[in-house]
Design an enzyme around this catalytic site. Structure first.
Site, mmCIF file in Angstrom:
data_model
loop_
_atom_site.group_PDB
_atom_site.id
_atom_site.type_symbol
_atom_site.label_atom_id
_atom_site.label_comp_id
_atom_site.label_asym_id
_atom_site.label_seq_id
_atom_site.Cartn_x
_atom_site.Cartn_y
_atom_site.Cartn_z
ATOM 1 N N LYS B 139 41.770 48.528 35.331
ATOM 2 C CA LYS B 139 40.361 48.892 35.486
ATOM 3 C C LYS B 139 40.062 50.257 34.866
ATOM 4 C CE LYS B 139 39.280 45.918 39.378
ATOM 5 N NZ LYS B 139 38.948 45.758 40.803
ATOM 6 N N CYS B 265 38.950 35.744 51.158
ATOM 7 C CA CYS B 265 38.527 36.930 50.430
ATOM 8 C C CYS B 265 37.161 37.360 50.915
ATOM 9 C CB CYS B 265 38.518 36.686 48.925
ATOM 10 S SG CYS B 265 37.101 35.790 48.334
#
Lengths: 425, 425
Positions: B139, B265
């Site tokens: 990232k 999730c």
């Protein structure tokens, strides 16, 4: 570029075969390997993600929708995948509209219609979305380029036009009416119009179109000093339209264009515009997917982190003829609405042998907007403890007046005072 | 790729000179022109915008800072260009941190330090910023790629590490201490730390680092059901630190990790994260450039568009030793703070011959946080009509206690009740 390199390799191959001198082959082979290396470089360029058939709930890193489908398991949304059925028109692809378009694209909206006539400039780079390499492209083309890379599942329609011109307005209207994406849809071809324009004339054009089509829309705006903004829900006939309560600058007779002097540009910030786009699309999702409460009006004063809210009824003296027609229709449809609300309420109440719904997971309540005085015909004996009818019985409806919704004469004055208070806050 | 094509052209040129047969030249020239065409295609690839020396106020389409410098003319910011002096550390480059980084980059921040150990996945595509072609990159690397294209003026530092590991924490600390960007800066090498992480352990690591360095930071968070979030200002010694008031789940002894079950999730939305990032960076700008009011705590409940605020004093029984040290320092520095505030107030008051400042454009006021009882030593006769001293005289300060700030015992209980009310709202 891959096609060009293939042709080049073929040409080199045929040259290789016609070379007489073996010593020249070595040079040519070096050239061929260079081109093959180029071919690999080109192949290494980004691969786009492929379309997906259905939105999967599977929790794997490769599923672009797993965190959205999780909204169902979390109890926020009943059926997230419905989002693929919806069409949203975004008018103005600037600091707010472009970010709203990106958010909806990442949420997997079915179809986006984008309207703008402007080009991308370096002066736009202080807001999110556009990149310096897109300078010179039309905002609609640049947006389609970026959005289709992000999510190829979204159907994108780009309209490079100015809706305040006669021709532009006609194309705008016919694009909103087009129902080819979901022929079974009632009303217009879009589920919601988001106004993300930066001037009064364009807002009035959106207002005109939405009043004519009886199309619900969300208005948005950011102040010229960049530190406040708002969103507003407009339902023709039910809420104030944009012409019902003109903004202060128009109400006081100042021509907006005279405010924008030569060489003076408005300030803007990616923060304020990002917040307004976020609030706008969040309310769009609530509206489409039926969760939470859609705000009738929500302001954002960033200096004090203050978020004013208000509600506006339509103005029976509105200058917009289409608005008055919608107001009449809304008044005429009142008995039907009340009956539907009552039927819904009764359908949700327990029958004698049916199971009792003792929770209210979605926090849904039906609110009576008729006059309750003298209509207390609630059959509370038929209801379990803690529940009461919020609507009168069908007989009682006969006695209700079906006039146009009454607007207090003070409404506009109140609104101006509130706006002044917000501006001076 | 341009380098490779240049080499290719040179090779073709030398081959051309050694070819014996004139008929072969035609074939080779065709190949050369193909490569030249490729060279043009490569050149047509995006050109990056060049760095700019100074931020110009000029209103032209080619000025990337015109709409930001306009904040000065609009009276919002006194000196916008100061933003180039500031360093911001962003911990966690996910749904909130990446958007915060993009906003600060577009605002022309001086230097950004980015920390994350995660890789980009398709499952991140429902939030703004990352693109499908960046899947697999770290990232931090993907962010630097995108941000340096958007604004090459920003100094970007990328730290691919986990701050909750011993080694990661040490690198984190030393990077915050590094003052090479602005050697004259007091305290640490950064002006503000933005915490954009998604778990308790990482927040505690940021808290530890900031308490040790006496570094002001802004915390941010989004709920697991994706529909609410918050930002919070933490000034070591002055406000509650993250350990002063642990979140409910920790306070009640539940291990956060047991909440995250296999295959489950959390939900997330680009809207909520965009709003939180916008509020976070807006408060960052207010903090850095000195306009408006920085919110001590601001919540966002998107279902009801409700924005709760609160303030938290430090806990004298905080488990964090560095926090207790900062609390002592803050208490000891009280006379100094009061004297500075008094001096500032007096400097702003008109002298006998000086001009009278009869407006207060920035709405600045100095508020006395000492006990006002029995200290009414205001020399109101020396002041013009309508102005009064808000602080006691220097003599009166001698009588004030310099104890540690008193915290109500009910503070934590109050806070829990507020949090419960917010969660159940």
């Amino acid at each position: 570029m891959e096609v060009e390199i293939k042709q080049l390799l073929a040409d080199l191959q045929s040259l290789d075969q016609s070379l007489p001198d073996p010593s020249l082959h070595a040079s040519l082979h070096k050239i061929q390997s260079r081109v093959e290396h180029l071919a690999n470089l080109v192949k290494a360029e980004p691969v786009r993600r492929s379309k997906v058939q259905d939105m999967s709930t599977e929790v794997v890193d490769s599923n672009p929708y797993s965190r959205l489908m999780a909204l169902q398991r979390m109890g926020i949304v009943e059926n997230y995948e419905r989002i693929r059925d919806f069409s949203i028109a975004i008018v103005g692809v600037g600091g707010v509209g472009s970010v709203a378009a990106e958010m909806l694209t990442r949420c997997g909206i079915g179809r986006l219609l984008l309207y703008d006539y402007d080009k991308v400039e370096l002066a736009n780079m202080n807001r999110l979305f556009f990149r310096p390499d897109q300078v010179g492209m039309t905002k609609t083309d640049a947006a389609v380029e970026t959005l289709s890379d992000i999510n190829p599942d979204v159907v994108l329609e780009s309209y490079t036009l100015n809706i305040t011109t006669v021709e532009g307005f006609e194309t705008f209207m016919s694009s909103l009416k087009n129902k080819s994406f979901r022929p079974s849809k009632q009303g217009s071809g879009v589920d919601l119009v988001l106004s993300c324009v930066d001037n009064y004339e364009a807002r009035m054009a959106v207002n005109q179109a939405c009043n004519e089509l009886s199309q619900t829309w969300l208005e948005s705006g950011v102040s010229e000093d960049a530190v406040s903004g708002h969103i507003q829900l407009l339902i023709p006939g039910e809420t104030a339209c944009f012409a019902c309560a003109p903004p202060l600058v128009v109400a006081s007779g100042v021509d907006e264009r005279t405010l924008k002097r030569e060489g003076v540009c408005a300030a803007s910030l990616p923060t304020t515009m990002g917040v307004i786009a976020g609030l706008l699309v969040q309310n769009t999702l609530k509206f489409l997917l039926g969760f939470g409460q859609v705000s009738p009006y929500l302001g954002y004063n960033s200096l004090k982190d203050f978020f004013p809210t208000m509600q506006m009824k339509p103005n029976p003296q509105c200058s917009n003829v289409a608005c008055l027609t919608r107001q009449e229709e809304y008044a005429l449809a009142k008995p039907e609405r009340d009956a539907a609300a009552k039927a819904k309420l009764e359908a949700e109440l327990p029958t004698e042998e049916g199971p009792l719904h003792d929770d209210n997971e979605w926090n849904i309540s039906v609110v009576d907007d008729s006059e309750p005085e003298g209509l207390d015909t609630r059959s509370s004996d038929a209801l379990p403890e803690g529940l009461t009818h919020e609507l009168p019985t069908a007989d009682a409806f006969q006695k209700l007046p079906t006039d146009a919704p009454v607007t207090d004469n003070d409404d506009l004055e109140d609104l101006r005072k509130q706006l002044e208070a917000i501006n001076s806050a």
